[in-house]
Design a protein around this motif. Structure first.
Motif, mmCIF file in Angstrom:
data_model
loop_
_atom_site.group_PDB
_atom_site.id
_atom_site.type_symbol
_atom_site.label_atom_id
_atom_site.label_comp_id
_atom_site.label_asym_id
_atom_site.label_seq_id
_atom_site.Cartn_x
_atom_site.Cartn_y
_atom_site.Cartn_z
ATOM 1 N N LYS A 250 -10.134 4.964 -0.139
ATOM 2 C CA LYS A 250 -9.576 4.733 0.974
ATOM 3 C C LYS A 250 -10.456 5.244 2.176
ATOM 4 N N GLN B 7 -3.568 -5.233 1.286
ATOM 5 C CA GLN B 7 -2.491 -4.455 0.933
ATOM 6 C C GLN B 7 -1.731 -4.329 2.278
ATOM 7 N N MET C 215 7.625 -2.601 5.827
ATOM 8 C CA MET C 215 8.695 -1.904 6.525
ATOM 9 C C MET C 215 9.200 -2.495 7.800
ATOM 10 N N HIS D 201 3.092 5.813 -3.134
ATOM 11 C CA HIS D 201 2.753 7.000 -2.133
ATOM 12 C C HIS D 201 1.856 8.075 -2.579
ATOM 13 N N SER E 256 1.548 -0.953 12.372
ATOM 14 C CA SER E 256 0.247 -1.824 12.899
ATOM 15 C C SER E 256 0.626 -3.090 13.159
ATOM 16 N N ARG F 249 -5.741 3.951 8.883
ATOM 17 C CA ARG F 249 -5.408 4.160 10.134
ATOM 18 C C ARG F 249 -5.558 5.666 10.792
ATOM 19 N N SER G 92 0.667 -1.210 0.125
ATOM 20 C CA SER G 92 0.123 0.044 -0.024
ATOM 21 C C SER G 92 0.806 1.321 -0.101
ATOM 22 N N GLU H 272 -6.318 5.598 -6.194
ATOM 23 C CA GLU H 272 -6.943 5.361 -4.817
ATOM 24 C C GLU H 272 -6.965 6.806 -4.201
ATOM 25 N N GLY I 132 -4.239 -2.466 6.835
ATOM 26 C CA GLY I 132 -4.189 -2.227 8.481
ATOM 27 C C GLY I 132 -4.202 -3.623 8.882
HETATM 28 C C1 LIG Z 1 5.282 5.792 6.836
HETATM 29 C C2 LIG Z 1 3.800 5.495 6.394
HETATM 30 C C3 LIG Z 1 3.338 6.156 5.225
HETATM 31 C C4 LIG Z 1 2.156 6.057 4.760
HETATM 32 N N1 LIG Z 1 1.894 6.894 3.420
HETATM 33 C C5 LIG Z 1 0.692 7.107 2.948
HETATM 34 C C6 LIG Z 1 0.475 7.602 1.960
HETATM 35 O O1 LIG Z 1 1.006 8.442 1.396
HETATM 36 N N2 LIG Z 1 -0.984 7.747 1.356
HETATM 37 C C7 LIG Z 1 -1.759 6.745 2.022
HETATM 38 O O2 LIG Z 1 -3.146 6.509 1.647
HETATM 39 N N3 LIG Z 1 -1.401 5.784 3.068
HETATM 40 C C8 LIG Z 1 -0.509 5.827 3.594
HETATM 41 N N4 LIG Z 1 -0.019 5.452 4.541
HETATM 42 C C9 LIG Z 1 -0.997 4.457 5.230
HETATM 43 C C10 LIG Z 1 -0.767 2.787 4.799
HETATM 44 O O3 LIG Z 1 -1.005 3.038 3.192
HETATM 45 C C11 LIG Z 1 -1.644 1.786 5.404
HETATM 46 O O4 LIG Z 1 -2.899 2.170 4.927
HETATM 47 C C12 LIG Z 1 -1.562 1.807 6.689
HETATM 48 O O5 LIG Z 1 -0.238 1.753 7.055
HETATM 49 C C13 LIG Z 1 -2.244 0.607 7.325
HETATM 50 O O6 LIG Z 1 -1.516 -0.518 6.758
HETATM 51 P P1 LIG Z 1 -0.466 -1.475 7.441
HETATM 52 O O7 LIG Z 1 -1.148 -2.091 8.580
HETATM 53 O O8 LIG Z 1 -0.116 -2.348 6.354
HETATM 54 O O9 LIG Z 1 0.662 -0.545 7.844
HETATM 55 C C14 LIG Z 1 1.135 5.350 5.341
HETATM 56 C C15 LIG Z 1 1.654 4.520 6.413
HETATM 57 C C16 LIG Z 1 2.988 4.637 6.989
HETATM 58 C C17 LIG Z 1 3.304 3.991 8.049
#
Ligand SMILES: Cc1cc2nc3c(=O)[nH]c(=O)nc-3n(C[C@H](O)[C@H](O)[C@H](O)COP(=O)(O)O)c2cc1C
Length: 334
Positions: free
Chosen positions: A174, A269, A275, A46, A222, A202, A21, A134, A249
């Motif tokens: 989203k 996703q 990370m 991003h 997460s 989140r 994602s 998105e 998430g």
């Molecule tokens: C450092 C970081 C940067 C993120 N940048 C974006 C972003 O640019 N656009 C977006 O829609 N979500 C962004 N997110 C949210 C993630 O795409 C994802 O929806 C969120 O972290 C939950 O998923 P996960 O549990 O797999 O981390 C970011 C998350 C993190 C941790």
């Protein structure tokens, strides 16, 4: 030979449901390439943030009309420097590079909250060849005068304006879980043109520094437990609304992907898992999925999809209040 992990999302045929994602990992062509090599079936870039675009507009306005950039009057009215490139221009260039350099689909991402300004960005992104878009409306409803309907209307207007601007662009929205009736709201999003929903954003929760009494922005990655809220709503929505569903998430391992698939998600996703553990996590999950399908005699992931949705679950009331009562009843002191 059939691909047992095949997934379908936004009209795309993907080799698996494993999609990084939006995150810093998908913010550069080299990062995206690394994810592709690690097995990602598509990537979500991003985001292009509304705040960045607004900042650029202010800068341009100053260049063109106010000349407040430290130049003396004798220098006259300077043109915008050749090197000045807006965030949108940089984003489109990045998208172009990813489209040229990658074989997997590239989904662009727009992130903001105001009602205007999205349509033009969406048009540019469509022209640059994105395979999908998105929209992340990360809106915290903090005004006590604003009703729940006002909040929902904001989202619906944004989606409608983008859909009108790019009628053929596969479009995902989203959202957070903070809607009174998420399933009904998703139905409305579909009615104004969303092809998919990404569940759930989140909201980052700021902490407080005690001595300075300042808010401390906090970015915590997460954990798998966060997936459960998503599973419930995916199961409920899958059973009632014909819309593509991506989960975001709390997806960290093979079991998480299987559960999301069973509830009815089309793709899973991941950001935090990648990370924390690096792109290699994709191959490990792929291998885990194939092993599980073998052990449990399933032909494919698609065969599994929705088998525990609200319609198909052995006890759908478990997704509702009954689950709450059972959970309370099950508690025993240590
Ligand atoms: C450092 C970081 C940067 C993120 N940048 C974006 C972003 O640019 N656009 C977006 O829609 N979500 C962004 N997110 C949210 C993630 O795409 C994802 O929806 C969120 O972290 C939950 O998923 P996960 O549990 O797999 O981390 C970011 C998350 C993190 C941790």
């Amino acid at each position: 030979m059939t691909n047992r992990l095949e997934a379908r999302y936004l009209g795309l045929s993907l080799k698996s449901p494993l999609v990084p994602s939006a995150s810093p990992l998908t913010a550069t062509p080299s990062g995206a390439r690394e994810l592709e090599e690690a097995g990602a079936s598509a990537i979500v870039m991003h985001s292009l943030f509304e705040e960045e675009c607004q900042h650029d507009q202010k800068m341009l306005h100053r260049f063109l009309y106010e000349q407040e950039l430290g130049h003396s009057e004798s220098e006259g009215y300077l043109p915008v420097p050749d090197t000045f490139r807006t965030a949108e221009e940089r984003y489109l260039e990045m998208l172009h590079q990813m489209k040229v350099g990658l074989e997997i689909p590239v989904i662009a991402s727009l992130n903001g909250i105001t009602r205007r300004g999205w349509a033009e960005h969406a048009r540019q992104i469509a022209e640059a060849g994105a395979d999908g878009l998105e929209l992340n409306v990360y809106y915290v409803a903090a005004d006590c005068e604003e009703t729940a309907q006002d909040v929902e209307r904001r989202y619906l207007e944004i989606v409608h304006s983008v859909r009108t601007a790019v009628p053929h662009m596969p479009l995902a929205v989203k959202i957070s879980s903070q809607f009174t009736s998420p399933a009904h709201f998703v139905q409305q999003l579909k009615q104004v043109g969303a092809d998919a929903v990404v569940l759930f954003n989140r909201f980052l929760q700021p902490d407080i520094q005690l001595v300075s009494r300042k808010l401390k922005p906090l970015l915590e990655l997460s954990r798998s437990e966060e997936l459960r809220e998503r599973l419930r709503w995916i199961a409920i929505i899958r059973a009632q609304i014909a819309i593509d569903i991506a989960v975001t998430g709390g997806v960290h391992n093979t079991d998480d992907v299987l559960k999301a698939q069973m509830c009815g998600a089309d793709i899973t996703q991941m950001a935090s898992a990648l990370m924390q553990a690096g792109p290699g996590v994709i191959r490990r999950i792929e291998a885990g999925l194939l092993e599980w399908l073998d052990e449990n005699e399933y032909e494919s992931l698609l065969q599994l999809k929705g088998s525990v949705s609200y319609r198909n679950a052995a006890d759908p009331s478990g997704f509702e209040r009954a689950n709450y009562l059972d959970a309370l009843d099950s508690w025993r002191p240590e």
